[in-house]
Design a protein around this motif. Structure first.
Motif, PDB file in Angstrom:
ATOM      1  N   THR A  47      -7.923  33.348   7.146  1.00 46.36           N
ATOM      2  CA  THR A  47      -7.034  33.277   5.965  1.00 46.36           C
ATOM      3  C   THR A  47      -7.301  34.502   4.846  1.00 46.36           C
ATOM      4  O   THR A  47      -8.470  34.959   4.820  1.00 46.36           O
ATOM      5  CB  THR A  47      -7.358  32.108   5.081  1.00 46.36           C
ATOM      6  N   GLY A  48      -6.374  35.204   4.682  1.00 43.61           N
ATOM      7  CA  GLY A  48      -6.465  36.441   3.982  1.00 43.61           C
ATOM      8  C   GLY A  48      -5.888  37.616   4.495  1.00 43.61           C
ATOM      9  O   GLY A  48      -5.881  38.782   3.945  1.00 43.61           O
ATOM     10  N   SER A  49      -5.778  37.597   6.089  1.00 46.95           N
ATOM     11  CA  SER A  49      -5.351  38.804   6.647  1.00 46.95           C
ATOM     12  C   SER A  49      -4.722  38.226   8.080  1.00 46.95           C
ATOM     13  O   SER A  49      -5.198  37.178   8.325  1.00 46.95           O
ATOM     14  CB  SER A  49      -6.553  39.566   6.843  1.00 46.95           C
ATOM     15  N   ARG A  50      -3.740  38.794   8.364  1.00 46.70           N
ATOM     16  CA  ARG A  50      -3.259  38.639   9.772  1.00 46.70           C
ATOM     17  C   ARG A  50      -3.910  39.682  10.919  1.00 46.70           C
ATOM     18  O   ARG A  50      -3.568  39.578  12.158  1.00 46.70           O
ATOM     19  CB  ARG A  50      -1.638  38.896   9.965  1.00 46.70           C
ATOM     20  N   ILE A  51      -4.840  40.538  10.499  1.00 43.15           N
ATOM     21  CA  ILE A  51      -5.426  40.878  11.640  1.00 43.15           C
ATOM     22  C   ILE A  51      -6.563  40.260  12.128  1.00 43.15           C
ATOM     23  O   ILE A  51      -7.230  39.530  11.719  1.00 43.15           O
ATOM     24  CB  ILE A  51      -6.198  42.657  10.926  1.00 43.15           C
ATOM     25  N   LYS A  52      -6.671  40.230  13.595  1.00 40.22           N
ATOM     26  CA  LYS A  52      -7.354  39.384  14.350  1.00 40.22           C
ATOM     27  C   LYS A  52      -8.775  40.061  14.359  1.00 40.22           C
ATOM     28  O   LYS A  52      -8.904  41.314  14.572  1.00 40.22           O
ATOM     29  CB  LYS A  52      -7.003  39.246  15.704  1.00 40.22           C
ATOM     30  N   ARG A  53      -9.770  39.156  14.107  1.00 38.97           N
ATOM     31  CA  ARG A  53     -11.258  39.616  13.984  1.00 38.97           C
ATOM     32  C   ARG A  53     -12.052  38.519  14.714  1.00 38.97           C
ATOM     33  O   ARG A  53     -11.646  37.548  14.927  1.00 38.97           O
ATOM     34  CB  ARG A  53     -11.550  39.756  12.736  1.00 38.97           C
ATOM     35  N   ALA A  54     -13.268  38.793  14.986  1.00 33.21           N
ATOM     36  CA  ALA A  54     -14.219  38.028  15.621  1.00 33.21           C
ATOM     37  C   ALA A  54     -15.001  37.113  14.653  1.00 33.21           C
ATOM     38  O   ALA A  54     -16.081  36.448  15.031  1.00 33.21           O
ATOM     39  CB  ALA A  54     -15.151  38.755  16.753  1.00 33.21           C
ATOM     40  N   ASP A  55     -14.776  37.096  13.265  1.00 43.25           N
ATOM     41  CA  ASP A  55     -15.501  36.438  12.696  1.00 43.25           C
ATOM     42  C   ASP A  55     -14.935  35.956  11.302  1.00 43.25           C
ATOM     43  O   ASP A  55     -13.398  36.321  11.294  1.00 43.25           O
ATOM     44  CB  ASP A  55     -16.648  37.337  12.029  1.00 43.25           C
ATOM     45  N   MET A  56     -15.315  35.190  10.314  1.00 42.42           N
ATOM     46  CA  MET A  56     -14.743  34.768   9.137  1.00 42.42           C
ATOM     47  C   MET A  56     -14.728  35.893   7.895  1.00 42.42           C
ATOM     48  O   MET A  56     -14.549  35.776   7.012  1.00 42.42           O
ATOM     49  CB  MET A  56     -15.416  33.570   8.550  1.00 42.42           C
ATOM     50  N   GLU A  57     -15.325  37.272   8.100  1.00 41.10           N
ATOM     51  CA  GLU A  57     -15.449  38.100   7.196  1.00 41.10           C
ATOM     52  C   GLU A  57     -14.209  38.553   6.729  1.00 41.10           C
ATOM     53  O   GLU A  57     -13.300  39.335   7.419  1.00 41.10           O
ATOM     54  CB  GLU A  57     -16.413  39.094   7.919  1.00 41.10           C
ATOM     55  N   THR A  58     -14.030  38.510   5.399  1.00 43.73           N
ATOM     56  CA  THR A  58     -13.028  39.038   4.698  1.00 43.73           C
ATOM     57  C   THR A  58     -13.545  39.716   3.473  1.00 43.73           C
ATOM     58  O   THR A  58     -14.515  39.361   2.822  1.00 43.73           O
ATOM     59  CB  THR A  58     -11.490  38.262   4.434  1.00 43.73           C
ATOM     60  N   SER A  59     -12.374  40.236   2.907  1.00 46.07           N
ATOM     61  CA  SER A  59     -12.992  40.978   1.431  1.00 46.07           C
ATOM     62  C   SER A  59     -12.471  40.047   0.438  1.00 46.07           C
ATOM     63  O   SER A  59     -13.057  40.025  -0.799  1.00 46.07           O
ATOM     64  CB  SER A  59     -11.954  42.167   1.102  1.00 46.07           C
ATOM     65  N   SER A  60     -11.672  38.745   0.708  1.00 42.78           N
ATOM     66  CA  SER A  60     -11.436  37.694  -0.105  1.00 42.78           C
ATOM     67  C   SER A  60     -12.384  36.793  -0.162  1.00 42.78           C
ATOM     68  O   SER A  60     -12.737  36.347   0.899  1.00 42.78           O
ATOM     69  CB  SER A  60      -9.934  37.449  -0.200  1.00 42.78           C
ATOM     70  N   PRO A  61     -12.979  36.106  -1.226  1.00 37.46           N
ATOM     71  CA  PRO A  61     -13.805  34.694  -0.979  1.00 37.46           C
ATOM     72  C   PRO A  61     -12.859  33.672  -0.375  1.00 37.46           C
ATOM     73  O   PRO A  61     -11.888  33.370  -0.961  1.00 37.46           O
ATOM     74  CB  PRO A  61     -14.135  34.429  -2.490  1.00 37.46           C
ATOM     75  N   LEU A 119      -0.426  26.845   3.315  1.00 37.74           N
ATOM     76  CA  LEU A 119      -0.145  26.890   4.565  1.00 37.74           C
ATOM     77  C   LEU A 119      -0.459  25.905   5.538  1.00 37.74           C
ATOM     78  O   LEU A 119      -1.534  25.329   5.392  1.00 37.74           O
ATOM     79  CB  LEU A 119      -0.750  28.805   4.836  1.00 37.74           C
ATOM     80  N   ILE A 120      -0.069  26.008   6.603  1.00 39.20           N
ATOM     81  CA  ILE A 120      -0.522  25.407   7.710  1.00 39.20           C
ATOM     82  C   ILE A 120      -0.370  26.256   9.023  1.00 39.20           C
ATOM     83  O   ILE A 120       0.468  26.811   9.265  1.00 39.20           O
ATOM     84  CB  ILE A 120       0.635  24.213   8.272  1.00 39.20           C
ATOM     85  N   ASN A 121      -1.800  26.335   9.479  1.00 41.00           N
ATOM     86  CA  ASN A 121      -1.934  27.400  10.798  1.00 41.00           C
ATOM     87  C   ASN A 121      -1.508  28.837  10.198  1.00 41.00           C
ATOM     88  O   ASN A 121      -1.182  29.394  11.256  1.00 41.00           O
ATOM     89  CB  ASN A 121      -1.396  26.753  12.112  1.00 41.00           C
ATOM     90  N   GLY A 122      -1.677  28.975   8.974  1.00 37.12           N
ATOM     91  CA  GLY A 122      -1.670  30.465   8.429  1.00 37.12           C
ATOM     92  C   GLY A 122      -0.020  30.679   8.225  1.00 37.12           C
ATOM     93  O   GLY A 122       0.437  31.762   7.964  1.00 37.12           O
ATOM     94  N   ARG A 123       0.777  29.749   8.310  1.00 38.89           N
ATOM     95  CA  ARG A 123       2.212  29.799   8.197  1.00 38.89           C
ATOM     96  C   ARG A 123       2.849  28.812   6.691  1.00 38.89           C
ATOM     97  O   ARG A 123       2.331  27.799   6.815  1.00 38.89           O
ATOM     98  CB  ARG A 123       3.219  29.246   9.367  1.00 38.89           C
ATOM     99  N   ARG A 124       3.649  29.378   6.162  1.00 39.54           N
ATOM    100  CA  ARG A 124       3.902  28.703   4.635  1.00 39.54           C
ATOM    101  C   ARG A 124       4.604  27.338   5.218  1.00 39.54           C
ATOM    102  O   ARG A 124       5.338  27.042   6.070  1.00 39.54           O
ATOM    103  CB  ARG A 124       5.256  29.541   4.339  1.00 39.54           C
ATOM    104  N   SER A 157       0.345  40.199  -0.591  1.00 39.24           N
ATOM    105  CA  SER A 157       0.733  41.146   0.336  1.00 39.24           C
ATOM    106  C   SER A 157       0.758  40.654   1.770  1.00 39.24           C
ATOM    107  O   SER A 157       1.456  41.400   2.605  1.00 39.24           O
ATOM    108  CB  SER A 157      -0.033  42.429  -0.223  1.00 39.24           C
ATOM    109  N   VAL A 158      -0.138  39.915   1.919  1.00 40.35           N
ATOM    110  CA  VAL A 158      -0.118  39.192   3.356  1.00 40.35           C
ATOM    111  C   VAL A 158       0.906  37.878   3.654  1.00 40.35           C
ATOM    112  O   VAL A 158       1.498  37.993   4.478  1.00 40.35           O
ATOM    113  CB  VAL A 158      -1.774  38.510   3.336  1.00 40.35           C
ATOM    114  N   TYR A 159       0.900  37.184   2.660  1.00 42.78           N
ATOM    115  CA  TYR A 159       1.889  36.100   2.857  1.00 42.78           C
ATOM    116  C   TYR A 159       3.105  35.956   1.991  1.00 42.78           C
ATOM    117  O   TYR A 159       4.064  35.140   2.352  1.00 42.78           O
ATOM    118  CB  TYR A 159       0.951  34.704   2.847  1.00 42.78           C
ATOM    119  N   GLY A 160       3.369  36.825   1.049  1.00 43.27           N
ATOM    120  CA  GLY A 160       4.707  36.829   0.229  1.00 43.27           C
ATOM    121  C   GLY A 160       4.275  36.099  -0.930  1.00 43.27           C
ATOM    122  O   GLY A 160       3.092  35.888  -1.328  1.00 43.27           O
TER     123      GLY A 160
END
Length: 958
Positions: A47-61, A119-124, A157-160
């Protein structure tokens, strides 16, 4: 690709970043497939980015609530659980009856549902049926929720649009395998022994319950989940079915709500629409109007003679729903199928039907109309005619004018019957383009239908006809029975029955979304990093449509208990969007920079309603040394006005509060009240509304401009020892061109204190100075682009994990400190700015400066225990100052604010067999009561409303 050692560290930090979750969490909840030693690391979206990553690490709390948290709480409604989180202010709940929508809403930071994206599974999520487009989370199956991720700090900017305050993302367990049946039940219990409120009711002569309430407000639920593979493991399907029912509970079930308090919570008040009717009487003006300057206020004695109406009020509280009855069924499925690495089609389907009833006190005439009645009417007695002659000098052949306040206790309570039907379908495909790039393309359709039928409300034309007994109207009308309102206890059920009417309304909400994006690595690195730059490129098209269809009764406002007409509405908009994100590792593996990553985001949105606008974000993640992280971000959000804000018809309605220029001793001077439209002769003679309800003129504005919001966050995350970790985040949200209305209380106070025409021009008093009697007095509060709002606070999370006697013990905490909650109503009026942090008033929803949740879990294998402490700090009441010695049994200062509240929840889990698990718990075990705040302000739905909540459940799984 990330190295395995770095992934192990990142996963360990992921647990730390989510330390504010309300129960113990495991790394497998966050990064399935990210195992040390694996040849290939599976990347996921967070949540907070659509870039796939291997952890929960994001710049947003991000705060994580797990499925275990929801089960431990015992709540059958997901919103009840989430409303206990410090970041969420309770919004639409089951504890609303007057004006109930039947929806369950979420409100991050108290900025409004319209600024919280679900969101549900990252979708509005689809709209829940209202003109705001806000989601109804009642349709989310609690048994299938794997976790809930609450991201604060913006996300437009990520979700509208709508992600101004942040995002609530429900992650569903669409990989579930097996069979699971959850059976649950719960009920409330309270000891009615509040000496303060009982004393007030003794003084007023009202009845109230005493002693234990027993078990009431029961709820029951069945949740079935089935999942498994098919087609030799290439496909997977999960299906669910849910049934839930809540029984009703009325205010009469609790002593602290058995009387309608006055504005200062110092006495039992009530409504001037009484069982024994009240009358404003005057000789008509030349134009037939009411002469407020030469009027009297009367009721009836036992001989049907007019007598002073002072103190004749109706206690409307007991019959109101405290908690609405509700029944819900929901079914759905999640299916995916892997054709090959390049094509994995998926489907999500959700359907819900929810039925609820919002019952409120009986209808009444509500002093709504100025009735002209013949002096010679057979409805009047000779004694009443004598009073009219002596007081107003009128006689045979004349008419008198009257506003009538008669409660329809003979006809029974009003009720709004509400049914929601909603469905959501997502069809899409995802897959790998090559070793470093993947795609996701989907189409989403959502629709909600809401049927509203309002019953047993007084039908205005029939009242007028039934009062014209001396003429031909009643006699010429079928089934008309004269309304014997001028006879003491003269109104019968037979008379009342034909005077009520029914109104119906249908709301239709439709949403269509097409989304496509690609994400991957760009194949180059920055000079100081080994990890390639990652990116997302996407496009989205969204169309929202809403229609409200009303019958003639709603359209013309023919029901007296509605406060005004409810108009039909047709509106919609569409938006075309392009967006991109970049994750740019700047430094890796150097001194004081184990990892330094910049995150950039940009979205271009072209609305057919307001034109083109841009949103963007800039963020920085800095890991100076192992297990410590600094994060900072800036987000620009643009929220387009929703359909209701743009297109809602302007019409009269009601608002709750206080007129400071009413009553025998107004709060303001004669000169100040003159600014608000009160004449010298009216000063000290304007009658206040006994029920604290006044007229307002509300509606949309097609010329609205979008809101512009800037969100800043700065945080520190650290692992002090192997057992202790924490996160500390400062955040601020500043919104310009705020879409909303100027609070009616602010309009009155600013006009009185400053004489500013920007406020005074919106005050329209009737010829008696009133803002509530009849329909000529009101405050205009239509939608505007206001000045600004500024929210500022600190979130603190921590966790401690250890073992006692070889069994794991975890302690997690989550705290929000609200520093600023500042409203600037109109540009150029700095004197009108007010701050709601730590305050409750007619214009401020209760906002404790401090809110904490501390959760303790002790797992002994088959047996587990949980203790939760919820704390809300004290809030002051800035509207008035009463005697602080008047405190109820919870040490809440009645009339001066709400005292600090601490709740203790206890629960236990026992695994009977491998397939059977039982739970038993009691929330608010100390039976704390909500505050007594009076009829001009909200006591805050995030406080426990009904006392203890006892819950039990059994889970069968195979």
């Amino acid at each position: 690709m990330y190295s395995n050692s770095k992934i192990a560290k990142a996963v360990r930090l992921a647990v730390m970043f989510g330390a504010g979750a309300t129960a113990a969490m495991t790394t497998t909840s966050f990064a399935a497939g990210a195992e040390e030693g694996a040849d290939k690391i599976e990347k996921i979206q967070v949540t907070g980015s659509r870039i796939k990553r291997a952890d929960m690490e994001t710049s947003s709390p991000i705060q994580v609530t797990s499925a275990e948290d929801i089960e431990v709480s015992g709540f059958t409604r997901v919103e009840d659980m989430l409303n206990t989180l410090p970041q969420i202010e309770a919004s639409s709940t089951a504890f609303e009856a007057n004006g109930a929508t039947g929806r369950g809403g979420l409100d991050l930071r108290g900025l409004g549902q319209q600024r919280t994206l679900v969101l549900i599974n990252g979708r509005r999520m689809q709209p829940g049926g209202g003109s705001s487009g806000s989601a109804d989370i009642n349709s989310i199956p609690g048994a299938l929720v794997q976790r809930v991720e609450v991201m604060t700090g913006g996300g437009a900017s990520v979700y509208g649009a709508d992600a101004v305050a942040g995002v609530v993302n429900f992650i569903m367990n669409d990989d579930f395998e097996g069979f699971k049946l959850d059976v649950n039940a719960g009920a409330y219990q309270h000891n009615n022994n509040n000496g303060y409120i009982q004393g007030l009711m003794d003084t007023a002569g009202f009845e109230y319950p005493e002693g234990s309430s027993g078990l009431d407000g029961e709820n029951f639920g069945l949740e079935l989940t089935i999942g498994g593979d098919f087609a030799d493991g290439k496909g997977h399907a999960v299906a669910y079915a849910t049934w839930k029912r809540n029984n009703e509970l009325k205010y009469e079930a609790r002593d602290y709500t058995s009387c309608a308090l006055n504005g200062t919570a110092s006495a039992c008040g009530g409504s001037g629409n009484a069982v024994n009717p009240n009358f404003y009487l005057s000789k008509p003006l030349a134009n037939g109007g009411f002469d407020w300057d030469n009027s009297t206020y009367q009721t009836l004695d036992s001989n049907s003679n007019f007598t002073s109406a002072a103190g004749n009020v109706y206690n409307y509280n007991p019959v109101n729903h405290f908690m609405r009855p509700d029944e819900k069924i929901a079914i759905g499925s999640f299916v995916d199928y892997e054709i090959n690495d390049h094509a994995r089609p998926y489907m999500e389907f959700m359907y819900m039907r929810d039925q609820t009833t919002g019952q409120i006190a009986e209808s009444g005439t509500f002093f709504n109309e100025n009735y002209l009645i013949d002096y010679d009417s057979p409805l009047l007695s000779d004694g009443q005619r004598g009073y009219l002659t002596d007081t107003f000098g009128i006689g045979s052949g004349d008419q008198f004018a009257t506003y009538i306040g008669k409660r329809n206790v003979e006809g029974g309570a009003r009720a709004n019957l509400i049914q929601h039907d909603s469905f959501r379908i997502v069809l899409g495909s995802e897959g790998e383009i090559n070793d470093t790039w993947s795609y996701d393309v989907s189409m989403q359709v959502g629709s909600t239908t809401v049927d509203n039928v309002y019953i047993n409300d007084f039908f205005a034309p029939r009242i007028t006809t039934a009062l014209s007994a001396s003429g031909e109207s009643c006699a010429a009308t079928a089934d008309c029975i004269p309304y014997e309102v001028f006879t003491y206890q003269g109104v019968t059920s037979e008379q009342a029955k034909p005077l009520t009417g029914t109104a119906s309304m249908v709301e239709l909400s439709d949403q269509f979304i097409f989304s496509a994006f690609v994400t991957g690595e760009l194949g180059f690195t920055m000079p100081g990093a080994d990890t390639p730059v990652a990116a997302v490129f996407g496009t989205e098209y969204r169309k929202e449509e809403y229609e409200r269809i009303v019958d003639e009764v709603y359209d013309k406002g023919l029901l007296l208990g509605q406060g005004g007409p409810t108009k039909g509405l047709v509106g919609g908009y569409s938006v075309k969007e392009l967006y991109t994100e970049f994750s740019v590792p700047l430094l890796e593996g150097v001194e004081f920079a184990e990892l330094l990553v910049a995150e950039l985001g940009f979205r271009y949105s072209d609305y057919d309603s307001i034109g083109a606008h841009e949103t963007y974000k800039v963020a920085l993640d800095w890991t100076p040394v192992d297990d410590w992280k600094v994060r900072a971000s800036y987000n620009r959000a643009v929220r387009a006005p929703n359909i209701g804000e743009l297109y809602a018809s302007q019409a009269l309605g009601l608002w709750s509060g206080d007129d400071p220029c009413a009553g025998a001793n107004p709060s303001y001077s004669a000169a100040q009240c003159a600014n608000t439209g009160v004449s010298g002769s009216q000063y000290g003679n304007v009658v206040p509304s006994p029920a604290g309800q006044y007229n307002g003129f509300f509606g949309g504005n097609p010329d609205l401009q979008p809101e512009i919001a800037d969100t800043y966050t700065l945080g520190l995350v650290g692992q002090i020892t192997d057992e202790i970790d924490f996160s500390l985040d400062y955040w601020t949200i500043e919104i310009e061109e705020v879409i909303g209305t100027v609070s009616e209380d602010v309009t009155l106070s600013q006009c009185a204190e400053t004489g500013n025409a920007a406020f005074c021009d919106n005050i329209n008093r009737n010829n008696g100075g009133s803002l509530w009697a009849g329909t000529q007095g009101f405050i205009t509060a239509t939608n505007l682009n206001l000045a600004s709002r500024k929210w500022e606070g600190v979130d603190i999370s921590g966790s401690y994990n250890t073992e006692i006697n070889g069994h794991p013990l975890s302690v997690t905490s989550m705290t929000t400190y609200m520093m600023t909650k500042e409203f600037e109503p109109l540009p150029g009026t700095p004197e009108a700015i007010y701050d709601c942090a730590g305050t409750v008033s007619a214009k401020c929803f209760p906002q404790p400066e401090w809110r904490h949740v501390v959760n303790v879990n002790y797992d002994m294998g088959d047996l587990g225990f949980n203790a939760k402490i919820r704390y809300m700090g004290a809030v002051d009441n800035g509207d008035f100052d009463t005697d602080p010695a008047k405190a109820d049994k919870n040490d809440q200062l009645v009339g001066t604010g709400i005292g600090a509240q601490t709740y203790l929840d206890l629960s236990a889990r026992y695994t009977v067999t491998e397939n059977v698990t039982t739970r038993l718990g009691i929330n608010n075990i100390l039976d704390k009561e909500p505050a007594l705040t009076g009829n001009t302000m909200d006591n805050g739905a995030f406080y426990d409303q009904l006392g203890r909540y006892i819950h039990a459940s059994v889970s069968l799984s195979f």
